[in-house]
Enzyme design. Structure first.
Site, PDB file in Angstrom:
ATOM      1  N   TYR A  63     -42.373 -26.169  14.418  1.00 27.71           N
ATOM      2  CA  TYR A  63     -43.312 -25.532  13.576  1.00 27.71           C
ATOM      3  C   TYR A  63     -44.501 -26.103  13.131  1.00 27.71           C
ATOM      4  O   TYR A  63     -44.405 -27.129  12.726  1.00 27.71           O
ATOM      5  CB  TYR A  63     -42.515 -25.018  12.081  1.00 27.71           C
ATOM      6  CG  TYR A  63     -41.596 -23.743  12.484  1.00 27.71           C
ATOM      7  CD1 TYR A  63     -41.906 -22.641  13.169  1.00 27.71           C
ATOM      8  CD2 TYR A  63     -40.019 -24.032  12.255  1.00 27.71           C
ATOM      9  CE1 TYR A  63     -40.914 -21.645  13.308  1.00 27.71           C
ATOM     10  CE2 TYR A  63     -39.435 -23.014  12.552  1.00 27.71           C
ATOM     11  CZ  TYR A  63     -39.715 -21.950  13.037  1.00 27.71           C
ATOM     12  OH  TYR A  63     -38.776 -20.842  13.267  1.00 27.71           O
ATOM     13  N   LYS A  69     -19.284 -31.669 -12.533  1.00 29.71           N
ATOM     14  CA  LYS A  69     -20.285 -30.465 -12.582  1.00 29.71           C
ATOM     15  C   LYS A  69     -20.841 -30.195 -11.272  1.00 29.71           C
ATOM     16  O   LYS A  69     -20.825 -31.044 -10.375  1.00 29.71           O
ATOM     17  CB  LYS A  69     -21.215 -30.578 -13.716  1.00 29.71           C
ATOM     18  CG  LYS A  69     -22.279 -31.739 -13.407  1.00 29.71           C
ATOM     19  CD  LYS A  69     -23.266 -31.750 -14.613  1.00 29.71           C
ATOM     20  CE  LYS A  69     -24.079 -33.057 -14.355  1.00 29.71           C
ATOM     21  NZ  LYS A  69     -24.876 -33.337 -15.495  1.00 29.71           N
ATOM     22  N   ARG A 111     -32.709 -31.256 -24.990  1.00 29.87           N
ATOM     23  CA  ARG A 111     -32.428 -30.087 -24.006  1.00 29.87           C
ATOM     24  C   ARG A 111     -31.138 -29.240 -24.854  1.00 29.87           C
ATOM     25  O   ARG A 111     -31.203 -28.090 -25.254  1.00 29.87           O
ATOM     26  CB  ARG A 111     -31.811 -30.530 -22.530  1.00 29.87           C
ATOM     27  CG  ARG A 111     -32.549 -31.421 -22.071  1.00 29.87           C
ATOM     28  CD  ARG A 111     -32.184 -31.685 -20.480  1.00 29.87           C
ATOM     29  NE  ARG A 111     -30.775 -32.208 -20.532  1.00 29.87           N
ATOM     30  CZ  ARG A 111     -30.183 -32.282 -19.477  1.00 29.87           C
ATOM     31  NH1 ARG A 111     -30.593 -32.458 -18.299  1.00 29.87           N
ATOM     32  NH2 ARG A 111     -28.954 -32.980 -19.578  1.00 29.87           N
ATOM     33  N   MET A 145     -35.110 -24.388   9.575  1.00 31.94           N
ATOM     34  CA  MET A 145     -33.833 -23.919   8.793  1.00 31.94           C
ATOM     35  C   MET A 145     -32.651 -24.418   9.304  1.00 31.94           C
ATOM     36  O   MET A 145     -31.728 -24.723   8.597  1.00 31.94           O
ATOM     37  CB  MET A 145     -33.812 -22.341   8.801  1.00 31.94           C
ATOM     38  CG  MET A 145     -32.763 -21.694   8.036  1.00 31.94           C
ATOM     39  SD  MET A 145     -33.019 -19.884   8.418  1.00 31.94           S
ATOM     40  CE  MET A 145     -34.302 -19.520   7.256  1.00 31.94           C
TER      41      MET A 145
HETATM   42  C1  PLP Z   1     -24.737 -34.750 -15.801  1.00 31.44           C
HETATM   43  C2  PLP Z   1     -24.357 -35.333 -17.016  1.00 31.44           C
HETATM   44  C3  PLP Z   1     -23.700 -36.607 -16.982  1.00 31.44           C
HETATM   45  C4  PLP Z   1     -23.475 -37.647 -15.835  1.00 31.44           C
HETATM   46  O1  PLP Z   1     -24.604 -38.180 -15.659  1.00 31.44           O
HETATM   47  P1  PLP Z   1     -24.724 -39.015 -14.110  1.00 31.44           P
HETATM   48  O2  PLP Z   1     -26.135 -39.738 -14.125  1.00 31.44           O
HETATM   49  O3  PLP Z   1     -24.373 -38.218 -13.092  1.00 31.44           O
HETATM   50  O4  PLP Z   1     -23.691 -40.066 -14.466  1.00 31.44           O
HETATM   51  C5  PLP Z   1     -23.180 -37.330 -18.331  1.00 31.44           C
HETATM   52  N1  PLP Z   1     -23.556 -36.390 -19.376  1.00 31.44           N
HETATM   53  C6  PLP Z   1     -24.397 -35.479 -19.346  1.00 31.44           C
HETATM   54  C7  PLP Z   1     -24.493 -34.427 -20.750  1.00 31.44           C
HETATM   55  C8  PLP Z   1     -24.830 -34.861 -18.304  1.00 31.44           C
HETATM   56  O5  PLP Z   1     -25.327 -33.880 -18.271  1.00 31.44           O
END
Ligand code: PLP
Length: 382
Positions: free
Chosen positions: A270, A48, A148, A324
């Protein structure tokens, strides 16, 4: 990669302010390391957020080559990207579920699979299966403490009492997600494990998958039938507080654009956040918070400079605020200032993702997924 960053990647290196090198060989080695840890069960790859910022279009095929067959992403858009670069036999699951009304038809057409997070989503996928006259594959997510996504307790109870609600759904894996896998002694790990086992017993027989990266190192009880790591693949330490079993995948180099000498009480950057207390040699480097080099590193981060007199890299401190497009380094203590046009390491052998994250007050996950689109990206093969 976006069209913009693709165009940037094609431009010559002498125009780059920062170079991000992604070592696909190290990525593959990390996958194989997790396969070893899995001790005979399958290992999926979570890719992802553009493979945690490293570029899913390059990372996913490399992982396939290393043996990964099951992939998880967060969004359907990400799954569609994977479908273009992965063989049709790969399984691509969308953790976020089914999204907007009618999306299930797009999933089916594209050959991507949902993680079903609610009774409503089970119903939608089952209806499509009925219309198609065949069972459709999916994962099924039960919430065991993350609160969640996934079936909450009342929906799990309903499903357990009425398993016919799964008609038409071919569940590849029952999944859940650990909230505190990175703290092995946290009591929630055990609680979630027990809740997951209990959920599994109440449902029709199906394979199961619980462990993310840190969960993969919690021992055999957490393995079930599939590991589901993301961060560890990309070099983040899945065993915080212990030596990192994973190889570093990224190197980030910034180019020195200018070197100057300032005298007290001159300030740098800055807010005049750094004020020279001695004759100070300042090197200005061409990357900043717009590139995901977090502003919280102001006055706290370090860069590593190839010191010619020693033949080894030495650390120099960032001074002043991260701007930046620029950061400033105090290179006074080097016998010789690094040449204009040369590169310093921000991520590399001297400073891994976790170390930079600690300096920034965040986690390696955020450092990686913040990596910007302006770097020249170089992919090294295994
Ligand atoms: C992001 C995610 C993972 C992977 O988690 P890591 O800690 O990056 O290995 C696995 N399962 C779900 C549901 C996630 O959202």
């Amino acid at each position: 990669m976006s069209a913009d960053s693709e165009a940037a990647a094609a431009r010559p290196e002498h125009l780059a302010g920062g170079i991000l090198t992604v070592d696909l060989g190290a990525l593959q080695a990390n996958y194989r390391r997790l396969v070893e840890e899995a001790d005979g069960i399958a290992v999926a790859a979570v890719v992802k957020a553009d493979a945690y910022g490293l570029g899913a279009e390059r990372a996913a095929p490399a992982l396939w080559q290393a043996g990964a067959r099951i992939f998880f992403v967060a969004l359907p858009d990400e799954a569609l990207t994977l479908r273009r670069v992965l063989p049709a036999e790969s399984e691509v699951y969308v953790l976020g579920g089914l999204f907007g009304a009618g999306a299930e038809r797009d999933y089916l057409a594209a050959g991507i699979r949902p993680v079903l997070n609610s009774l409503q989503e089970i119903k939608r996928w089952g209806r499509l299966a009925a219309a198609e006259g065949r069972a459709l594959p999916a994962c099924l997510h039960v919430d065991t403490g993350m609160s969640r996504l996934g079936l909450p307790a009342d929906e799990l109870a309903t499903l357990a009492a009425e398993p016919e609600r799964l008609a038409g759904v071919s569940v590849a894996y029952l999944i859940s997600h650990l909230a505190s896998g990175d703290e092995p002694d946290h009591p929630l790990n055990r609680e979630q494990l027990e809740a997951f086992r209990a959920a599994r017993e109440r449902l029709p027989a199906m394979k199961a998958c619980l462990a993310n990266s840190p969960g993969s190192f919690l021992g055999p009880a957490y393995r079930f039938d599939l590991l589901r790591p993301g961060a560890a693949l990309y070099g983040v330490n899945p065993t915080p507080g212990q030596p990192n079993p994973m190889a570093q995948v990224v190197r980030l180099q910034g180019r020195i654009l200018q070197v100057r000498v300032i005298d007290p009480p001159r300030s740098v950057g800055y807010g005049a956040a750094f004020r020279a207390e001695r004759r100070t040699v300042v090197a200005t480097v061409g990357l900043g918070y717009a590139d995901g080099f977090l502003r919280s590193l102001s006055g706290r981060g370090r860069a590593w400079v190839e010191a010619r007199e020693k033949g080894a890299a030495v650390a120099v401190p960032l001074v002043g605020r991260v701007s930046m497009d620029l950061i400033t380094l105090d290179v006074t203590d080097l016998a010789e200032a690094p040449p204009v046009g040369s590169f310093v390491d921000l991520l590399g052998p001297g400073q891994d993702v976790d170390a930079l994250a600690a300096a920034a007050g965040t986690i390696g996950y955020e450092v990686l997924t913040s990596l910007g689109g302006r770097y020249r990206r170089v992919y090294r093969h295994g």
